[in-house]
Design a protein around this motif. Sequence first.
Motif, PDB file in Angstrom:
ATOM      1  N   TYR A 148     -15.497  34.609 -37.360  1.00 53.44           N
ATOM      2  CA  TYR A 148     -16.444  34.013 -36.421  1.00 53.44           C
ATOM      3  C   TYR A 148     -16.962  35.059 -35.424  1.00 53.44           C
ATOM      4  O   TYR A 148     -18.173  35.236 -35.266  1.00 53.44           O
ATOM      5  N   CYS A 166     -23.670  24.994 -37.310  1.00 54.90           N
ATOM      6  CA  CYS A 166     -22.743  24.235 -36.464  1.00 54.90           C
ATOM      7  C   CYS A 166     -23.532  23.579 -35.331  1.00 54.90           C
ATOM      8  O   CYS A 166     -24.368  24.231 -34.697  1.00 54.90           O
ATOM      9  N   CYS A 175     -22.241  25.518 -31.798  1.00 55.04           N
ATOM     10  CA  CYS A 175     -22.539  26.931 -31.474  1.00 55.04           C
ATOM     11  C   CYS A 175     -23.713  27.507 -32.266  1.00 55.04           C
ATOM     12  O   CYS A 175     -24.173  28.602 -31.962  1.00 55.04           O
ATOM     13  N   CYS A 193     -18.430  23.879 -36.988  1.00 56.40           N
ATOM     14  CA  CYS A 193     -17.788  25.006 -37.684  1.00 56.40           C
ATOM     15  C   CYS A 193     -16.283  25.030 -37.408  1.00 56.40           C
ATOM     16  O   CYS A 193     -15.798  24.397 -36.464  1.00 56.40           O
ATOM     17  N   CYS A 213     -15.292  26.102 -33.791  1.00 51.10           N
ATOM     18  CA  CYS A 213     -15.497  25.091 -32.748  1.00 51.10           C
ATOM     19  C   CYS A 213     -14.509  23.938 -32.894  1.00 51.10           C
ATOM     20  O   CYS A 213     -14.035  23.405 -31.893  1.00 51.10           O
TER      21      CYS A 213
HETATM   22 ZN    ZN Z   1     -19.412  26.312 -33.950  1.00 47.71          ZN
END
Ligand code: ZN
Length: 304
Positions: free
Chosen positions: A139, A275, A278, A287, A290
């Motif tokens: 990420y 997502c 984000c 995602c 998150c």
């Molecule tokens: Zn996210």
Amino acid sequence: MRKCYKCDKKAQVYLPQHRLAFCKDHYLEWFDNRVEKTIKEFKMFDKNSKILVAVSGGKDSLSLWNALAKLGYNVDGFYINLGIGDYSQKSKELALKFAKKIGKTLNIVELKDEIATIPEMKTYDNRPACSICGTIKRYFMNKKAKELGYNIIATGHNLDDEAAVLFSNTLNWSIEYLKRQYPVLKEENGFIRKVKPLCKISEKESAIYAILSGIEYIEEECPYSVGATSIDYKLFLSQLEEKSPGTKLRFYSEFLRKMYPILQSYEEKVELGRCEICGEPSMNRICSYCSLKMKLQAKKEKTV
Ligand code: ZN
Ligand code: Q46
Ligand code: ZN
């Protein structure tokens, strides 16, 4: 006395899988050339690319950073402080020291400021530490590289890593994973291009390069790596390599040459969106980073 393949000096390094022996200088030259050759073979990037090397403080990532800088690429480092006790502290110090030595920027993400350290997250989540860590690293690498204006992420995965993953994916016939096991993952759907320029260089070769280049790297393994199945696969492949030098390279290279193209016709059912929180690429509405953050928040609130 074994002589260097390139000059009259005594050889310091012998590479049985290539049937080559080198003095120090010619070994370093061979290594840099091999990295360059891999970059060209897989069309990874060029001198106009802005590259970010994911640095762990270990021999592979620092050797890669060193080689790319020597080859004249535009390359900085990226370090995620996972907050794993002495291991993280020491690896961060070594990464910073190396960046200073070669005069390049090391971009740092402190996990404790972004979400929580890996040991802290472990107390809130039942998943194995490495699974949480993998989600987090993927990420931040992608997100920060984009934010900082880089267009390539280079990781220090070596031949031993790639052969072990290939072995595991083959044992399980994980076609979806095999289909993506290539040293270049193209930029698409919000992902930045990811490359592995050390994919044809063994762990031993990168350790020798680091030592002969005077690179200080962290020798300890991450405490969470103990007991990982990938270590068993690496050991097994190394035993085969011992008996028959070149086995790992053949296994991996021939997969790329013969199997990888065939696998591309295998239909993928994965649909990638964004997502909702984000905006990063995700297979689900939210995602995995998150959802991890939300789960953590909820559990923290419960314990207060
Ligand atoms: Zn996210
Ligand atoms: S750093 Fe993270 Fe690794 Fe440690 S917790 Fe596992 S994945 S072993 S490369
Ligand atoms: Zn020589």
